[in-house]
Scaffold this motif. Structure first.
Motif, mmCIF file in Angstrom:
data_model
loop_
_atom_site.group_PDB
_atom_site.id
_atom_site.type_symbol
_atom_site.label_atom_id
_atom_site.label_comp_id
_atom_site.label_asym_id
_atom_site.label_seq_id
_atom_site.Cartn_x
_atom_site.Cartn_y
_atom_site.Cartn_z
ATOM 1 N N ARG A 1 8.667 28.828 52.538
ATOM 2 C CA ARG A 1 7.702 29.196 53.586
ATOM 3 C C ARG A 1 7.666 28.139 54.678
ATOM 4 N NH1 ARG A 1 4.482 30.882 49.408
ATOM 5 N NH2 ARG A 1 3.190 29.037 49.503
ATOM 6 N N GLU A 2 7.589 26.887 54.282
ATOM 7 C CA GLU A 2 7.473 25.810 55.264
ATOM 8 C C GLU A 2 8.746 25.638 56.084
ATOM 9 O OE1 GLU A 2 5.579 22.194 54.133
ATOM 10 O OE2 GLU A 2 3.987 23.230 53.052
ATOM 11 N N GLU A 3 9.890 25.891 55.481
ATOM 12 C CA GLU A 3 11.165 25.724 56.183
ATOM 13 C C GLU A 3 11.637 27.010 56.862
ATOM 14 O OE1 GLU A 3 13.076 22.762 56.618
ATOM 15 O OE2 GLU A 3 11.080 22.043 56.016
ATOM 16 N N GLY A 4 11.061 28.153 56.488
ATOM 17 C CA GLY A 4 11.449 29.417 57.095
ATOM 18 C C GLY A 4 12.826 29.902 56.678
ATOM 19 N N GLN A 5 13.310 29.428 55.527
ATOM 20 C CA GLN A 5 14.586 29.902 55.008
ATOM 21 C C GLN A 5 14.637 29.665 53.501
ATOM 22 O OE1 GLN A 5 16.868 26.076 56.927
ATOM 23 N NE2 GLN A 5 18.020 27.929 56.826
ATOM 24 N N SER A 6 15.564 30.360 52.873
ATOM 25 C CA SER A 6 15.698 30.255 51.414
ATOM 26 C C SER A 6 16.261 28.891 51.022
ATOM 27 C CB SER A 6 16.625 31.354 50.891
ATOM 28 O OG SER A 6 17.970 31.085 51.282
ATOM 29 N N LEU A 7 16.046 28.541 49.761
ATOM 30 C CA LEU A 7 16.626 27.298 49.247
ATOM 31 C C LEU A 7 18.145 27.317 49.407
ATOM 32 C CD1 LEU A 7 14.615 26.749 45.930
ATOM 33 C CD2 LEU A 7 14.111 25.865 48.207
ATOM 34 N N GLN A 8 18.756 28.465 49.112
ATOM 35 C CA GLN A 8 20.210 28.551 49.218
ATOM 36 C C GLN A 8 20.669 28.353 50.655
ATOM 37 O OE1 GLN A 8 22.302 28.750 46.451
ATOM 38 N NE2 GLN A 8 23.737 28.080 48.023
ATOM 39 N N ALA A 9 19.934 28.895 51.616
ATOM 40 C CA ALA A 9 20.296 28.703 53.030
ATOM 41 C C ALA A 9 20.184 27.227 53.415
ATOM 42 C CB ALA A 9 19.410 29.570 53.928
ATOM 43 N N ILE A 10 19.151 26.557 52.924
ATOM 44 C CA ILE A 10 19.012 25.118 53.183
ATOM 45 C C ILE A 10 20.208 24.369 52.598
ATOM 46 C CG2 ILE A 10 17.634 23.042 52.715
ATOM 47 C CD1 ILE A 10 15.152 24.957 52.642
ATOM 48 N N LEU A 11 20.561 24.704 51.373
ATOM 49 C CA LEU A 11 21.730 24.072 50.737
ATOM 50 C C LEU A 11 23.004 24.335 51.532
ATOM 51 C CD1 LEU A 11 21.194 24.802 46.942
ATOM 52 C CD2 LEU A 11 21.361 22.562 48.007
ATOM 53 N N ASP A 12 23.223 25.570 51.917
ATOM 54 C CA ASP A 12 24.438 25.946 52.633
ATOM 55 C C ASP A 12 24.533 25.258 53.995
ATOM 56 O OD1 ASP A 12 25.079 27.595 50.501
ATOM 57 O OD2 ASP A 12 24.468 29.446 51.521
ATOM 58 N N GLN A 13 23.401 25.146 54.689
ATOM 59 C CA GLN A 13 23.414 24.626 56.056
ATOM 60 C C GLN A 13 23.230 23.110 56.140
ATOM 61 O OE1 GLN A 13 20.458 26.921 58.174
ATOM 62 N NE2 GLN A 13 21.418 28.842 57.556
ATOM 63 N N ARG A 14 22.465 22.540 55.193
ATOM 64 C CA ARG A 14 22.126 21.117 55.313
ATOM 65 C C ARG A 14 22.537 20.273 54.117
ATOM 66 N NH1 ARG A 14 15.917 21.503 57.242
ATOM 67 N NH2 ARG A 14 15.977 23.743 57.020
ATOM 68 N N GLY A 15 22.847 20.915 52.989
ATOM 69 C CA GLY A 15 23.307 20.179 51.814
ATOM 70 C C GLY A 15 22.199 19.872 50.820
#
Length: 177
Positions: free
Chosen positions: A43-57
């Protein structure tokens, strides 16, 4: 121990251990709000955990998780943490301020049977690690931070919930209530 629970309850353990599922049951049966920290991060990041992993590591996800955990007050809540919360000493010290930290200890074979979506689940670890590798890396951390360990091997959802209530010294409620 039951008096500590009034402050809150923090659930830790591997992905697939049942933290969110058991957290929902525990919260409902004892009239406490539930916070699933993975959903809080999303919610706070506006994206899924997997999207955070894929985009930022994975290191970025762990940093975000620490920041989100430290920024929140979990008083009087059941907290279902992400499996990687234990990588942050500061976050774990903060979480322990809100009640006992309970490790849902599920054997690797059961975790492996439950977690079929390893590539899309959003598990914060270096690429290429197997579930067994993640388990081996995290197990000592879960044990280090646990105030209570609930051995959940072979237990179904209701059995694990009952074992958790007993370990916490809570009055066990009939699930049909």
């Amino acid at each position: 121990m039951a008096a500590d629970v009034l402050r809150g309850i923090v659930l830790i353990g591997m992905p697939g251990a049942g933290k969110s599922t058991i957290g929902i049951g525990l919260a409902q049966r004892h009239g406490l709000p539930l916070v699933d920290t993975d959903r809080l991060i999303e919610r706070e990041e506006g994206q899924s955990l997997q999207a955070i992993l894929d985009q930022r590591g994975y290191l970025a996800l762990r940093s975000i998780e620490e920041r989100v955990l430290l920024a929140n007050n979990f008083t009087g809540k059941v907290v279902a943490t992400g499996g990687s919360a234990v990588y942050s000493t500061a976050a774990m010290a903060h979480l322990k301020c809100f009640g006992p930290c309970v490790f849902l200890d599920i054997p690797l074979a059961e975790i492996t049977a439950r977690v079929q979506n390893l590539e899309s689940r959003g598990i914060a670890g270096p690429p290429g690690l197997s579930l067994a590798d993640v388990y081996a890396e995290r197990l000592p951390l879960y044990r280090q931070y646990a105030d209570i360990v609930v051995a959940g091997g072979g237990l179904d959802e209701q059995g694990l919930l009952l074992a958790l209530e007993v370990a916490l010294g809570l009055e066990c409620k009939d699930p049909s209530d």
